[in-house]
Enzyme design. Structure first.
Site, PDB file in Angstrom:
ATOM      1  N   ALA A   1       4.871   9.641   1.624  1.00  0.00           N
ATOM      2  CA  ALA A   1       4.090  10.635   0.882  1.00  0.00           C
ATOM      3  C   ALA A   1       4.163  11.948   1.668  1.00  0.00           C
ATOM      4  O   ALA A   1       4.397  11.943   2.888  1.00  0.00           O
ATOM      5  CB  ALA A   1       2.652  10.165   0.742  1.00  0.00           C
TER       6      ALA A   1
ATOM      7  N   GLU B   1       1.842   4.701   8.328  1.00  0.00           N
ATOM      8  CA  GLU B   1       0.629   5.503   8.055  1.00  0.00           C
ATOM      9  C   GLU B   1      -0.385   5.425   9.191  1.00  0.00           C
ATOM     10  O   GLU B   1      -1.123   6.386   9.425  1.00  0.00           O
ATOM     11  CB  GLU B   1      -0.027   5.038   6.750  1.00  0.00           C
TER      12      GLU B   1
HETATM   13  N1  COA Z   1       6.015  14.488   4.440  1.00  0.00           N
HETATM   14  C1  COA Z   1       6.310  15.799   4.495  1.00  0.00           C
HETATM   15  N2  COA Z   1       7.391  16.281   5.131  1.00  0.00           N
HETATM   16  C2  COA Z   1       8.209  15.401   5.729  1.00  0.00           C
HETATM   17  C3  COA Z   1       7.958  14.030   5.713  1.00  0.00           C
HETATM   18  C4  COA Z   1       6.813  13.582   5.027  1.00  0.00           C
HETATM   19  N3  COA Z   1       6.500  12.262   4.925  1.00  0.00           N
HETATM   20  N4  COA Z   1       8.938  13.402   6.415  1.00  0.00           N
HETATM   21  C5  COA Z   1       9.765  14.368   6.834  1.00  0.00           C
HETATM   22  N5  COA Z   1       9.329  15.570   6.429  1.00  0.00           N
HETATM   23  C6  COA Z   1       9.930  16.892   6.672  1.00  0.00           C
HETATM   24  C7  COA Z   1       9.707  17.348   8.101  1.00  0.00           C
HETATM   25  O1  COA Z   1       8.427  17.908   8.246  1.00  0.00           O
HETATM   26  C8  COA Z   1      10.830  18.349   8.240  1.00  0.00           C
HETATM   27  O2  COA Z   1      10.463  19.530   7.579  1.00  0.00           O
HETATM   28  P1  COA Z   1      10.704  20.980   8.281  1.00  0.00           P
HETATM   29  O3  COA Z   1      12.211  21.054   8.432  1.00  0.00           O
HETATM   30  O4  COA Z   1      10.176  21.957   7.301  1.00  0.00           O
HETATM   31  O5  COA Z   1      10.000  20.944   9.589  1.00  0.00           O
HETATM   32  C9  COA Z   1      11.962  17.713   7.437  1.00  0.00           C
HETATM   33  O6  COA Z   1      11.336  16.793   6.531  1.00  0.00           O
HETATM   34  C10 COA Z   1      12.951  16.937   8.283  1.00  0.00           C
HETATM   35  O7  COA Z   1      12.221  15.966   9.030  1.00  0.00           O
HETATM   36  P2  COA Z   1      12.339  15.833  10.620  1.00  0.00           P
HETATM   37  O8  COA Z   1      11.077  15.202  11.110  1.00  0.00           O
HETATM   38  O9  COA Z   1      12.742  17.116  11.234  1.00  0.00           O
HETATM   39  O10 COA Z   1      13.560  14.796  10.716  1.00  0.00           O
HETATM   40  P3  COA Z   1      13.868  13.794  11.910  1.00  0.00           P
HETATM   41  O11 COA Z   1      15.210  13.237  11.620  1.00  0.00           O
HETATM   42  O12 COA Z   1      13.619  14.434  13.222  1.00  0.00           O
HETATM   43  O13 COA Z   1      12.770  12.613  11.764  1.00  0.00           O
HETATM   44  C11 COA Z   1      11.480  10.973  10.550  1.00  0.00           C
HETATM   45  C12 COA Z   1      12.808  11.766  10.642  1.00  0.00           C
HETATM   46  C13 COA Z   1      11.526  10.184   9.253  1.00  0.00           C
HETATM   47  C14 COA Z   1      11.372  10.009  11.740  1.00  0.00           C
HETATM   48  C15 COA Z   1      10.289  11.954  10.561  1.00  0.00           C
HETATM   49  O14 COA Z   1      10.537  12.967   9.604  1.00  0.00           O
HETATM   50  C16 COA Z   1       8.977  11.322  10.217  1.00  0.00           C
HETATM   51  O15 COA Z   1       8.404  10.634  11.046  1.00  0.00           O
HETATM   52  N6  COA Z   1       8.467  11.528   8.972  1.00  0.00           N
HETATM   53  C17 COA Z   1       7.195  11.047   8.544  1.00  0.00           C
HETATM   54  C18 COA Z   1       7.261   9.577   8.247  1.00  0.00           C
HETATM   55  C19 COA Z   1       5.907   9.071   7.836  1.00  0.00           C
HETATM   56  O16 COA Z   1       4.955   9.042   8.595  1.00  0.00           O
HETATM   57  N7  COA Z   1       5.813   8.653   6.566  1.00  0.00           N
HETATM   58  C20 COA Z   1       4.599   8.132   6.017  1.00  0.00           C
HETATM   59  C21 COA Z   1       3.810   9.213   5.362  1.00  0.00           C
HETATM   60  S1  COA Z   1       2.333   8.545   4.623  1.00  0.00           S
END
Ligand code: COA
Length: 260
Positions: free
Chosen positions: A66, A134
């Site tokens: 999300a 989460e």
């Molecule tokens: N919601 C909003 N934005 C998200 C997102 C999410 N769940 N997951 C990734 N993004 C965005 C990042 O903020 C980033 O945006 P920006 O370029 O404007 O800063 C972009 O997507 C790329 O993500 P980034 O974190 O830079 O990639 P990464 O390869 O370093 O890491 C993950 C990948 C998946 C490990 C990391 O993005 C992450 O932990 N995401 C959240 C996962 C999560 O907790 N999901 C459950 C949500 S309830």
């Protein structure tokens, strides 16, 4: 139909729905949930669509959850509505009555895993990362994850994934019963479409009978579930496809199912 947050494409009788926010790793915001509702409703209503593939745009993610930026500003009442909106989408997909194949091309985290679990089959690239992280945000899954993961993988795996929040690899997800197949990333599309095309050429009413008996009947006491099965079995006998399938077997030829 065009959408701000999705791409849709028909490949024969297979509709491909792609969440298209690759710069945000396809995170599910309110607009994306709304578009997905409409895209799945349209696919359900269109008789020419006999199977659906759901995936995420870009090389990194199916759906990374999300949208955390959007959630950060929600009030409790808005978050309740957000959860209900997401849960209703997952139930819509699960109960679509047509087979939906999740093509997990990368991160399937949080709402992404919840979306994948609403699909009827999941094919994962060997590079996919799967989890319910989460807890790391001070949250719990809100789009059905606690319930669907429990049903797919049991209590031990569900508590491990939700309580510890660490993503797992595709192979371990398959061991736990969360995904059906793991294939090399380069072969993901071919493997997924082979399955989707097989489903698209099967008898639609028989597919629907199976989906309803397992997904709706399976949530009921066994007598009710068995009745779903009997109703689906009997409805199949009203179709030309059943006559075609049994007739083709007896005539030692391949069946051709038309959906009638
Ligand atoms: N919601 C909003 N934005 C998200 C997102 C999410 N769940 N997951 C990734 N993004 C965005 C990042 O903020 C980033 O945006 P920006 O370029 O404007 O800063 C972009 O997507 C790329 O993500 P980034 O974190 O830079 O990639 P990464 O390869 O370093 O890491 C993950 C990948 C998946 C490990 C990391 O993005 C992450 O932990 N995401 C959240 C996962 C999560 O907790 N999901 C459950 C949500 S309830």
């Amino acid at each position: 139909m065009t959408f701000n947050t999705l791409l849709t494409e028909d490949r024969g009788a297979v509709r491909v729905i792609t969440v298209n926010r690759p710069d945000k790793l396809n995170a599910l915001n309110h607009a994306t949930l709304t578009d997905l509702h409409a895209a799945f409703a349209a696919a359900a209503a269109d008789d020419s669509v006999r199977a659906i593939v759901l995936t995420g745009a870009g090389p990194k993610a199916f759906v990374a959850g999300a949208d955390i930026a959007e959630m950060n500003g929600l009030s409790p009442v808005q978050s309740r509505d957000f959860s209900r909106h997401g849960q209703a989408l997952m139930t819509r997909i699960e109960r679509l009555g047509k087979p939906v194949v999740g093509m997990l091309n990368g991160f399937a985290l949080g709402g992404g895993l919840e979306l994948a679990m609403a699909c009827h089959l999941r094919i994962a690239a060997d590079t996919a990362k799967i989890g319910q992280p989460e807890i790391n945000l001070g949250l719990i899954p809100g789009f059905g994850g606690t319930q669907r993961l429990l049903r797919l993988a049991g209590r031990a795996a569900t508590l491990e994934l939700c309580l510890l929040g660490a993503p797992i690899g595709a192979e371990r997800a398959m061991q736990l019963g969360i995904v059906n197949r793991v294939v090399p990333a380069a072969e993901l599309e071919a493997a997924t479409f082979a399955i989707a095309e097989q489903l698209a050429s099967a008898a639609p009413q028989a597919l629907r009978g199976i989906l309803d008996a397992v997904l709706i009947g399976g949530e009921s006491p066994i007598d009710v579930g068995l009745d779903y099965e009997t109703q689906g079995f009997a409805i199949a006998f009203s179709t030309e496809d059943m006559k075609e399938g049994t007739g083709a077997f007896l005539a030692k030829r391949k069946p051709s199912f038309t959906g009638r």
